[in-house]
Design a protein around this motif. Structure first.
Motif, PDB file in Angstrom:
ATOM      1  N   PRO A   1       0.815  -1.221   0.000  1.00  0.00           N
ATOM      2  CA  PRO A   1       0.000   0.000   0.000  1.00  0.00           C
ATOM      3  C   PRO A   1       0.847   1.269   0.000  1.00  0.00           C
ATOM      4  CG  PRO A   1      -0.056  -1.057   2.155  1.00  0.00           C
ATOM      5  CD  PRO A   1       0.722  -1.951   1.251  1.00  0.00           C
ATOM      6  N   LEU A   2       0.222   2.309  -0.480  1.00  0.00           N
ATOM      7  CA  LEU A   2       0.797   3.650  -0.444  1.00  0.00           C
ATOM      8  C   LEU A   2      -0.260   4.551   0.168  1.00  0.00           C
ATOM      9  CD1 LEU A   2       2.885   5.817  -1.113  1.00  0.00           C
ATOM     10  CD2 LEU A   2       1.999   5.853  -3.459  1.00  0.00           C
ATOM     11  N   SER A   3       0.084   5.162   1.284  1.00  0.00           N
ATOM     12  CA  SER A   3      -0.861   6.035   1.980  1.00  0.00           C
ATOM     13  C   SER A   3      -0.429   7.486   1.853  1.00  0.00           C
ATOM     14  CB  SER A   3      -0.959   5.654   3.455  1.00  0.00           C
ATOM     15  OG  SER A   3      -1.550   4.385   3.613  1.00  0.00           O
ATOM     16  N   LEU A   4      -1.430   8.353   1.879  1.00  0.00           N
ATOM     17  CA  LEU A   4      -1.199   9.788   1.770  1.00  0.00           C
ATOM     18  C   LEU A   4      -2.083  10.493   2.784  1.00  0.00           C
ATOM     19  CD1 LEU A   4       0.057  12.227   0.234  1.00  0.00           C
ATOM     20  CD2 LEU A   4      -1.884  12.072  -1.352  1.00  0.00           C
ATOM     21  N   ILE A   5      -1.490  11.412   3.510  1.00  0.00           N
ATOM     22  CA  ILE A   5      -2.225  12.284   4.420  1.00  0.00           C
ATOM     23  C   ILE A   5      -2.069  13.698   3.887  1.00  0.00           C
ATOM     24  CG2 ILE A   5      -2.368  13.230   6.759  1.00  0.00           C
ATOM     25  CD1 ILE A   5      -1.058  10.617   7.759  1.00  0.00           C
ATOM     26  N   MET A   6      -3.190  14.391   3.756  1.00  0.00           N
ATOM     27  CA  MET A   6      -3.141  15.803   3.372  1.00  0.00           C
ATOM     28  C   MET A   6      -3.807  16.611   4.476  1.00  0.00           C
ATOM     29  SD  MET A   6      -3.842  15.623  -0.726  1.00  0.00           S
ATOM     30  CE  MET A   6      -3.290  17.277  -1.093  1.00  0.00           C
ATOM     31  N   CYS A   7      -3.160  17.717   4.843  1.00  0.00           N
ATOM     32  CA  CYS A   7      -3.652  18.587   5.908  1.00  0.00           C
ATOM     33  C   CYS A   7      -3.732  20.000   5.379  1.00  0.00           C
ATOM     34  CB  CYS A   7      -2.694  18.609   7.095  1.00  0.00           C
ATOM     35  SG  CYS A   7      -2.130  17.034   7.683  1.00  0.00           S
TER      36      CYS A   7
ATOM     37  N   HIS B   1      -4.370  10.859  13.318  1.00  0.00           N
ATOM     38  CA  HIS B   1      -4.884  11.201  14.648  1.00  0.00           C
ATOM     39  C   HIS B   1      -3.780  11.800  15.515  1.00  0.00           C
ATOM     40  CE1 HIS B   1      -9.032   9.868  14.501  1.00  0.00           C
ATOM     41  NE2 HIS B   1      -8.640   8.761  13.888  1.00  0.00           N
ATOM     42  N   GLN B   2      -2.577  11.263  15.412  1.00  0.00           N
ATOM     43  CA  GLN B   2      -1.438  11.818  16.159  1.00  0.00           C
ATOM     44  C   GLN B   2      -1.172  13.260  15.741  1.00  0.00           C
ATOM     45  OE1 GLN B   2       1.886   9.244  15.368  1.00  0.00           O
ATOM     46  NE2 GLN B   2       1.120   7.592  16.669  1.00  0.00           N
ATOM     47  N   ILE B   3      -1.270  13.515  14.449  1.00  0.00           N
ATOM     48  CA  ILE B   3      -1.054  14.876  13.945  1.00  0.00           C
ATOM     49  C   ILE B   3      -2.083  15.822  14.549  1.00  0.00           C
ATOM     50  CG2 ILE B   3      -1.220  16.344  11.884  1.00  0.00           C
ATOM     51  CD1 ILE B   3       0.020  13.930  10.317  1.00  0.00           C
ATOM     52  N   LEU B   4      -3.343  15.427  14.534  1.00  0.00           N
ATOM     53  CA  LEU B   4      -4.396  16.284  15.101  1.00  0.00           C
ATOM     54  C   LEU B   4      -4.173  16.531  16.585  1.00  0.00           C
ATOM     55  CD1 LEU B   4      -7.652  15.059  13.328  1.00  0.00           C
ATOM     56  CD2 LEU B   4      -6.661  17.359  13.251  1.00  0.00           C
ATOM     57  N   GLU B   5      -3.805  15.515  17.320  1.00  0.00           N
ATOM     58  CA  GLU B   5      -3.561  15.685  18.755  1.00  0.00           C
ATOM     59  C   GLU B   5      -2.366  16.601  19.016  1.00  0.00           C
ATOM     60  OE1 GLU B   5      -5.364  14.860  21.498  1.00  0.00           O
ATOM     61  OE2 GLU B   5      -6.822  14.405  19.928  1.00  0.00           O
ATOM     62  N   ALA B   6      -1.320  16.449  18.252  1.00  0.00           N
ATOM     63  CA  ALA B   6      -0.126  17.272  18.445  1.00  0.00           C
ATOM     64  C   ALA B   6      -0.366  18.713  17.990  1.00  0.00           C
ATOM     65  CB  ALA B   6       1.054  16.674  17.685  1.00  0.00           C
TER      66      ALA B   6
ATOM     67  N   SER C   1      -7.643  20.548   9.156  1.00  0.00           N
ATOM     68  CA  SER C   1      -8.452  19.492   8.549  1.00  0.00           C
ATOM     69  C   SER C   1      -7.509  18.488   7.918  1.00  0.00           C
ATOM     70  CB  SER C   1      -9.390  20.067   7.483  1.00  0.00           C
ATOM     71  OG  SER C   1     -10.356  20.897   8.089  1.00  0.00           O
ATOM     72  N   VAL C   2      -7.840  17.205   8.059  1.00  0.00           N
ATOM     73  CA  VAL C   2      -6.945  16.143   7.615  1.00  0.00           C
ATOM     74  C   VAL C   2      -7.720  15.120   6.790  1.00  0.00           C
ATOM     75  CG1 VAL C   2      -5.336  14.336   8.365  1.00  0.00           C
ATOM     76  CG2 VAL C   2      -5.561  16.434   9.707  1.00  0.00           C
ATOM     77  N   GLY C   3      -7.162  14.775   5.643  1.00  0.00           N
ATOM     78  CA  GLY C   3      -7.705  13.713   4.802  1.00  0.00           C
ATOM     79  C   GLY C   3      -6.680  12.606   4.658  1.00  0.00           C
ATOM     80  N   VAL C   4      -7.140  11.369   4.639  1.00  0.00           N
ATOM     81  CA  VAL C   4      -6.254  10.212   4.534  1.00  0.00           C
ATOM     82  C   VAL C   4      -6.783   9.290   3.441  1.00  0.00           C
ATOM     83  CG1 VAL C   4      -5.243   8.241   5.760  1.00  0.00           C
ATOM     84  CG2 VAL C   4      -5.823  10.318   7.018  1.00  0.00           C
ATOM     85  N   ALA C   5      -5.878   8.758   2.639  1.00  0.00           N
ATOM     86  CA  ALA C   5      -6.260   7.787   1.613  1.00  0.00           C
ATOM     87  C   ALA C   5      -5.128   6.788   1.427  1.00  0.00           C
ATOM     88  CB  ALA C   5      -6.573   8.482   0.291  1.00  0.00           C
ATOM     89  N   THR C   6      -5.511   5.576   1.029  1.00  0.00           N
ATOM     90  CA  THR C   6      -4.546   4.510   0.792  1.00  0.00           C
ATOM     91  C   THR C   6      -4.956   3.744  -0.461  1.00  0.00           C
ATOM     92  OG1 THR C   6      -4.151   4.274   3.162  1.00  0.00           O
ATOM     93  CG2 THR C   6      -3.473   2.433   1.773  1.00  0.00           C
TER      94      THR C   6
ATOM     95  N   SER D   1     -13.570  22.379  11.596  1.00  0.00           N
ATOM     96  CA  SER D   1     -12.139  22.397  11.852  1.00  0.00           C
ATOM     97  C   SER D   1     -11.720  21.305  12.823  1.00  0.00           C
ATOM     98  CB  SER D   1     -11.762  23.765  12.409  1.00  0.00           C
ATOM     99  OG  SER D   1     -10.389  23.967  12.255  1.00  0.00           O
ATOM    100  N   ASN D   2     -10.467  20.900  12.713  1.00  0.00           N
ATOM    101  CA  ASN D   2      -9.883  19.833  13.520  1.00  0.00           C
ATOM    102  C   ASN D   2     -10.602  18.511  13.280  1.00  0.00           C
ATOM    103  OD1 ASN D   2      -7.856  21.435  14.687  1.00  0.00           O
ATOM    104  ND2 ASN D   2      -9.336  22.244  16.126  1.00  0.00           N
ATOM    105  N   GLY D   3     -10.932  18.291  12.002  1.00  0.00           N
ATOM    106  CA  GLY D   3     -11.603  17.064  11.619  1.00  0.00           C
ATOM    107  C   GLY D   3     -10.712  16.177  10.759  1.00  0.00           C
ATOM    108  N   LEU D   4     -11.130  14.918  10.680  1.00  0.00           N
ATOM    109  CA  LEU D   4     -10.393  13.909   9.932  1.00  0.00           C
ATOM    110  C   LEU D   4     -11.382  13.121   9.102  1.00  0.00           C
ATOM    111  CD1 LEU D   4      -7.782  12.077   9.555  1.00  0.00           C
ATOM    112  CD2 LEU D   4      -8.652  10.778  11.490  1.00  0.00           C
ATOM    113  N   ALA D   5     -11.035  12.858   7.862  1.00  0.00           N
ATOM    114  CA  ALA D   5     -11.868  12.028   6.990  1.00  0.00           C
ATOM    115  C   ALA D   5     -10.971  11.037   6.247  1.00  0.00           C
ATOM    116  CB  ALA D   5     -12.656  12.892   5.996  1.00  0.00           C
TER     117      ALA D   5
END
Length: 168
Positions: A34-40, A104-109, A129-134, A162-166
């Motif tokens: 897999p290849l994962s990507l997080i965009m904030c 989730h770690q990014i949002l908490e930090a 705001s954070v989006g994650v895909a794999t 704000s401060n959400g994750l999808a």
């Protein structure tokens, strides 16, 4: 080295992101991993920048960059400034559940990041705001489907507040 570095955040820039994504897409396709990507993206940044000034804005982005760098600790992970107030974290070989845990770690930090305002200045709220895909790259259409999937997740997170994750 300077051509691939964002001067404000000291992260890799969009050019480096594009080059790296081509490389890791091929590697993950070959190994069927897999290849994962997080965009904030920083929500409310324009109001913050207007109120506190561009120097404080640059400091804020630099501190966020440090949070992101601490979240992606493997040598193969790449953290970059994607554009403006949007950042990307490339996580080759990492499945969706692990990428979500890092998000989730990014949002908490991020939450504790504070800036000392000038006396009497009220700072507009800033969020993330954070989006994650794999995906497991298959060679169909290059890396564009992963970026589109992650971008849709990021838009969903922004629409939710704000401060959400999808997850895409």
């Amino acid at each position: 080295r300077l051509a691939a570095l964002d001067p404000v955040t000291q992260l890799s820039n969009r050019h480096r992101f594009d080059d790296y994504m081509k490389t890791v897409e091929q590697e993950c396709q070959t190994s069927k991993t897999p290849l994962s990507l997080i965009m904030c993206t920083v929500d409310g940044f324009n109001g913050f920048n207007e109120t506190c000034g561009s120097q404080a804005g640059d400091q804020y982005l630099y501190h966020l960059a440090q949070v992101l760098k601490r979240s992606a600790q493997r040598p193969e992970d790449l953290v970059c400034r994607y554009g403006g107030v949007t950042f990307a974290v490339v996580l080759p070989g990492l499945d969706g559940a692990k990428a979500e845990a890092i998000a989730h770690q990014i949002l908490e930090a991020f939450k504790p990041l504070k800036v000392n305002p000038s006396q009497g200045t009220e700072i507009p709220p800033v969020g993330l705001s954070v989006g994650v895909a794999t995906v497991v790259p298959s060679g169909d259409g290059g890396i564009a489907p992963l970026i589109e999937k992650c971008d849709r997740a990021l838009r969903t997170a922004r629409e939710a507040g704000s401060n959400g994750l999808a997850i895409g």
